[in-house]
Scaffold this motif. Structure first.
Motif, mmCIF file in Angstrom:
data_model
loop_
_atom_site.group_PDB
_atom_site.id
_atom_site.type_symbol
_atom_site.label_atom_id
_atom_site.label_comp_id
_atom_site.label_asym_id
_atom_site.label_seq_id
_atom_site.Cartn_x
_atom_site.Cartn_y
_atom_site.Cartn_z
ATOM 1 N N LEU A 27 26.854 29.448 23.772
ATOM 2 C CA LEU A 27 28.167 29.368 23.009
ATOM 3 C C LEU A 27 29.003 30.092 24.187
ATOM 4 C CD1 LEU A 27 28.358 28.066 19.584
ATOM 5 C CD2 LEU A 27 28.826 26.596 21.737
ATOM 6 N N TYR A 63 26.507 24.017 26.626
ATOM 7 C CA TYR A 63 26.639 23.025 25.118
ATOM 8 C C TYR A 63 25.367 22.751 25.374
ATOM 9 C CZ TYR A 63 31.633 24.909 25.723
ATOM 10 O OH TYR A 63 32.664 25.697 25.634
ATOM 11 N N GLU A 104 31.273 19.848 16.716
ATOM 12 C CA GLU A 104 31.836 20.273 17.462
ATOM 13 C C GLU A 104 31.171 20.688 19.107
ATOM 14 O OE1 GLU A 104 34.667 23.553 14.959
ATOM 15 O OE2 GLU A 104 32.805 23.357 14.014
ATOM 16 N N LEU A 138 40.107 13.864 15.018
ATOM 17 C CA LEU A 138 40.107 14.056 16.105
ATOM 18 C C LEU A 138 39.152 12.954 17.156
ATOM 19 C CD1 LEU A 138 40.900 17.754 16.588
ATOM 20 C CD2 LEU A 138 42.258 15.936 17.086
ATOM 21 N N TYR A 158 31.654 16.831 20.345
ATOM 22 C CA TYR A 158 33.283 17.008 21.440
ATOM 23 C C TYR A 158 33.233 17.844 21.993
ATOM 24 C CZ TYR A 158 37.805 16.409 19.857
ATOM 25 O OH TYR A 158 39.213 16.069 19.832
ATOM 26 N N THR A 159 32.953 19.212 22.459
ATOM 27 C CA THR A 159 33.548 19.933 23.361
ATOM 28 C C THR A 159 33.160 19.236 24.664
ATOM 29 O OG1 THR A 159 33.742 21.503 21.919
ATOM 30 C CG2 THR A 159 33.142 22.025 23.890
ATOM 31 N N GLU A 206 34.191 40.232 22.193
ATOM 32 C CA GLU A 206 33.276 41.125 21.025
ATOM 33 C C GLU A 206 32.594 42.035 21.148
ATOM 34 O OE1 GLU A 206 30.071 37.880 19.266
ATOM 35 O OE2 GLU A 206 28.808 39.594 19.306
ATOM 36 N N LEU A 257 35.303 32.806 14.031
ATOM 37 C CA LEU A 257 33.881 32.809 14.106
ATOM 38 C C LEU A 257 33.262 31.687 15.786
ATOM 39 C CD1 LEU A 257 33.947 30.888 10.534
ATOM 40 C CD2 LEU A 257 33.067 33.239 11.398
ATOM 41 N N THR A 258 33.254 30.859 15.606
ATOM 42 C CA THR A 258 33.032 30.947 17.466
ATOM 43 C C THR A 258 34.604 30.312 17.754
ATOM 44 O OG1 THR A 258 30.905 29.790 16.635
ATOM 45 C CG2 THR A 258 31.480 29.253 18.710
ATOM 46 N N GLU A 272 41.604 22.404 19.127
ATOM 47 C CA GLU A 272 43.536 21.737 19.000
ATOM 48 C C GLU A 272 43.722 21.004 17.674
ATOM 49 O OE1 GLU A 272 41.514 17.628 20.884
ATOM 50 O OE2 GLU A 272 40.684 19.238 22.197
ATOM 51 N N GLY A 311 34.499 29.271 21.542
ATOM 52 C CA GLY A 311 34.498 28.326 22.443
ATOM 53 C C GLY A 311 34.434 26.336 22.064
ATOM 54 N N LEU A 312 34.999 26.417 20.843
ATOM 55 C CA LEU A 312 34.465 24.786 20.807
ATOM 56 C C LEU A 312 35.669 24.143 20.249
ATOM 57 C CD1 LEU A 312 31.718 25.551 18.106
ATOM 58 C CD2 LEU A 312 31.562 24.433 20.551
ATOM 59 N N ALA A 313 36.332 22.727 21.451
ATOM 60 C CA ALA A 313 37.212 22.271 21.303
ATOM 61 C C ALA A 313 38.534 21.862 19.771
ATOM 62 C CB ALA A 313 37.015 21.070 22.266
ATOM 63 N N PRO A 314 37.228 21.276 18.633
ATOM 64 C CA PRO A 314 37.800 20.712 17.819
ATOM 65 C C PRO A 314 38.948 21.499 16.978
ATOM 66 C CG PRO A 314 35.561 20.108 17.960
ATOM 67 C CD PRO A 314 35.828 21.136 18.722
ATOM 68 N N MET A 315 38.148 22.224 16.457
ATOM 69 C CA MET A 315 39.688 23.068 15.948
ATOM 70 C C MET A 315 39.955 23.429 16.707
ATOM 71 S SD MET A 315 38.627 22.239 13.012
ATOM 72 C CE MET A 315 37.833 20.795 13.634
ATOM 73 N N ASP A 368 24.983 31.123 19.105
ATOM 74 C CA ASP A 368 25.774 31.200 19.856
ATOM 75 C C ASP A 368 25.700 32.279 20.789
ATOM 76 O OD1 ASP A 368 26.485 32.896 16.118
ATOM 77 O OD2 ASP A 368 27.129 31.028 17.458
ATOM 78 N N GLN A 417 28.501 29.485 27.554
ATOM 79 C CA GLN A 417 29.499 28.286 27.824
ATOM 80 C C GLN A 417 28.614 26.872 28.244
ATOM 81 O OE1 GLN A 417 33.092 29.853 29.596
ATOM 82 N NE2 GLN A 417 33.652 27.657 28.952
ATOM 83 N N ARG A 465 40.201 28.721 29.765
ATOM 84 C CA ARG A 465 40.201 27.748 30.508
ATOM 85 C C ARG A 465 41.852 27.102 29.216
ATOM 86 N NH1 ARG A 465 34.915 25.520 27.667
ATOM 87 N NH2 ARG A 465 36.496 24.659 25.807
ATOM 88 N N GLY A 467 35.140 32.533 30.302
ATOM 89 C CA GLY A 467 35.780 30.908 30.968
ATOM 90 C C GLY A 467 36.336 30.515 29.764
ATOM 91 N N ILE A 468 36.425 30.701 28.906
ATOM 92 C CA ILE A 468 37.180 30.259 27.163
ATOM 93 C C ILE A 468 38.524 30.873 27.380
ATOM 94 C CG2 ILE A 468 37.704 30.565 24.121
ATOM 95 C CD1 ILE A 468 34.221 31.001 24.802
ATOM 96 N N LYS A 514 28.304 21.881 13.084
ATOM 97 C CA LYS A 514 28.453 22.695 14.468
ATOM 98 C C LYS A 514 27.868 21.920 15.338
ATOM 99 C CE LYS A 514 28.127 27.066 15.837
ATOM 100 N NZ LYS A 514 27.946 28.545 15.776
ATOM 101 N N PHE A 526 30.312 14.910 12.039
ATOM 102 C CA PHE A 526 30.839 14.511 11.026
ATOM 103 C C PHE A 526 31.673 14.238 9.712
ATOM 104 C CE2 PHE A 526 33.305 17.857 13.611
ATOM 105 C CZ PHE A 526 33.846 18.043 14.675
#
Lengths: 196, 292
Positions: free
Chosen positions: B161, B166, B192, B229, B195-196, A88, A54-55, A63, A57-61, B158, B164, A101, A97-98, B189, B210
């Motif tokens: 994203l 954000y 997220e 988190l 958070y990022t 993609e 899915l995405t 981590e 570039g997002l940090a929480p998942m 998307d 980047q 990183r 960048g992702i 989302k 969240f």
């Protein structure tokens, strides 16, 4: 410059992940054995854990995934030793960048970490290592390694039969696990099939 | 296996895919080839929408011949249809003939500038050529006129994203939340992205969103992990005051408990127990960090 070898299991799982989501960017981590004999040179990747489709570039998942995989590695004497990504866009195989990183983050914990980009246009049943572009860190930059076959002997033999039986439909990545926690991101069944 | 289905089951399956709007192009092509193609005479008027579905799936799988056949059938039935003409553009896109596709779309837009589906195809062509900034510009222009198009806001998010960017991605999700405040996925989302972005304010915002996602759907695992988190990060931050720290520890503990419960519900076979180990280890590690 570190020599890198990719086991059959790691190579096949990487390709199955790409085959399962041909229209999306995918990524995952590579695992290596922690304990190495003194005279063994280079990095031997023994497994791959598919992460997201899915995405990316997002940090929480990311981590959450890295922490869980780290816990798993501690129990199995493994270590997170690399990161793979397929972009993609069909013709774009440059790390973005992702990718940099996440690879940097892995490199902070493991000095010989590698970054592996999948060249979508070169993916084929018998293409072998040509679809893989391995980057290693020199000074502060990631450089593409010279073209050298990192695959273990016999790694490509399994791919044809796996694609025929559409084994990629059974592959579970971390996104699938988050949608349904009963699905196992370690893909132990596929690992067992590949080690026979 | 597609070949073991009856033609009624195949028809049902394709209908399910259309309703769920999932992208199962390989399966659609297999179902058509192995089963339905021989029973097309039984489909009645449903055959036209199935031809369209199979055409799009065939383009996705690079099966140009099959896509061409579907378009021919549709053109014979609907000779002056815009919808069919758009499929011709799609087939050209699949063959990497972007100029040909664009000229079809521009011609269609000259006749009808309000054709939103064709405008979105223009964005897709730019994306296919990896011209992401141009695709973003085109999609922004489109959304100025069609601002309630949820799918397009998500696509724009998307695209940002990918670049980047954000804060602009967050803006897109804000639009989505405004129009769909009960959709837990949008709240999740948004959290997220916040958070990022990082930083104290964004982390507190992430925590709230969240929590809202969990309120709307208590089984959203991403939101539960995210809350854990975000709350843990706030609890261990030096910028947090004592009361907020206490609250954050409470939220993190609650989220950890919910996560553990969900994993304990798994069957205790090989993978179930090792999942629990991996998650417990993760939860313990962060709780140790909070305490220091």
């Amino acid at each position: 410059m570190a020599d890198i070898t990719l086991s059959t299991t790691a190579y096949c799982k990487l390709l199955l992940h790409a085959a399962k989501y041909p229209q999306r960017a995918i990524n995952g981590v590579l695992l290596a054995e922690k304990a190495r004999s003194k005279d063994s040179k280079g990095l031997k990747v023994v497994d791959a854990i598919p992460l997201f489709h899915l995405t990316l570039g997002l940090a929480p998942m990311m981590e959450v995934a890295l922490m869980q995989i780290d816990e798993y590695c501690k129990k199995k004497g493994l270590v997170i030793a690399g990161y793979y990504q397929a972009n993609e866009h069909f013709k774009d195989s440059t790390p973005n960048g992702i990718a940099y990183r996440i690879a940097e983050r892995i490199h902070d914990y493991y000095n010989e970490a590698c970054l592996l980009m999948i060249d979508n246009a070169k993916l084929s049943l018998d293409g072998g290592h040509e679809a893989l572009q391995v980057y290693t860190r020199h000074d502060t930059r990631w450089k593409l390694q010279e073209c050298r076959d990192p695959l273990e002997d016999g790694a490509t033999d399994h791919i044809y039969s796996l694609m025929q039986e559409k084994a990629y439909r059974k592959l579970v990545d971390f996104d699938n696990h988050l949608d349904n926690t009963s699905l196992d991101w370690k893909n132990l069944e596929i690992n067992r099939e590949l080690s026979i | 296996m597609a070949s073991s289905m009856s033609w009624e089951e195949a028809r049902e399956k394709l209908s399910e895919f259309r309703e769920d709007r999932t992208r199962n192009s390989e399966e659609v092509v297999d179902i058509w080839r192995d089963v339905l193609a021989d029973f097309r005479y039984k489909l009645g008027d449903e055959q036209w929408i199935i031809y369209e579905q199979v055409c799009i799936a065939a383009c996705d799988c690079h099966q140009h011949h099959l896509a061409g056949e579907c378009i021919d059938k549709l053109k014979t039935q609907f000779p002056s249809s815009c919808r069919v003409h758009r499929l011709e553009g799609l087939l050209l896109e699949s063959k990497d003939n972007y100029e040909g596709a664009m000229s079809i779309y521009h011609e269609m837009l000259k006749d009808d500038p309000t054709n939103s589906l064709v405008r979105k195809r223009v964005v897709s062509v730019l994306k296919e050529q990896n011209k992401i900034p141009e695709a973003i510009k085109e999609l922004n222009d489109y959304l100025k006129q069609f601002m309630s198009d949820t799918d397009s806001w998500m696509e724009l998010c998307d695209l940002y994203l990918m670049e980047q960017d954000y804060s602009k991605a967050a803006f897109c999700i804000e639009e989505l939340i405004l129009s769909n405040p009960r959709n837990h996925l949008f709240h999740q989302k948004y959290a997220e992205v916040k958070y990022t972005q990082g930083g104290q304010d964004n982390m507190e915002c992430a925590c709230k969103y969240f929590a809202q996602a969990i309120k709307l759907n208590p089984t959203n695992m991403r939101a539960l992990f995210g809350l854990f988190l975000a709350a843990s990060t706030i609890a261990s931050s030096q910028k947090t005051n004592a009361k907020s720290k206490k609250d954050a520890i409470k939220y993190a503990a609650w989220a950890a408990q919910q996560i553990s419960l969900k994993y304990k519900e798994l069957p205790m076979s090989g993978s179930g127990s090792s999942q629990i180990d991996a998650v417990s280890g993760m939860l313990d590690t962060l709780q140790i960090t909070q305490g220091t």
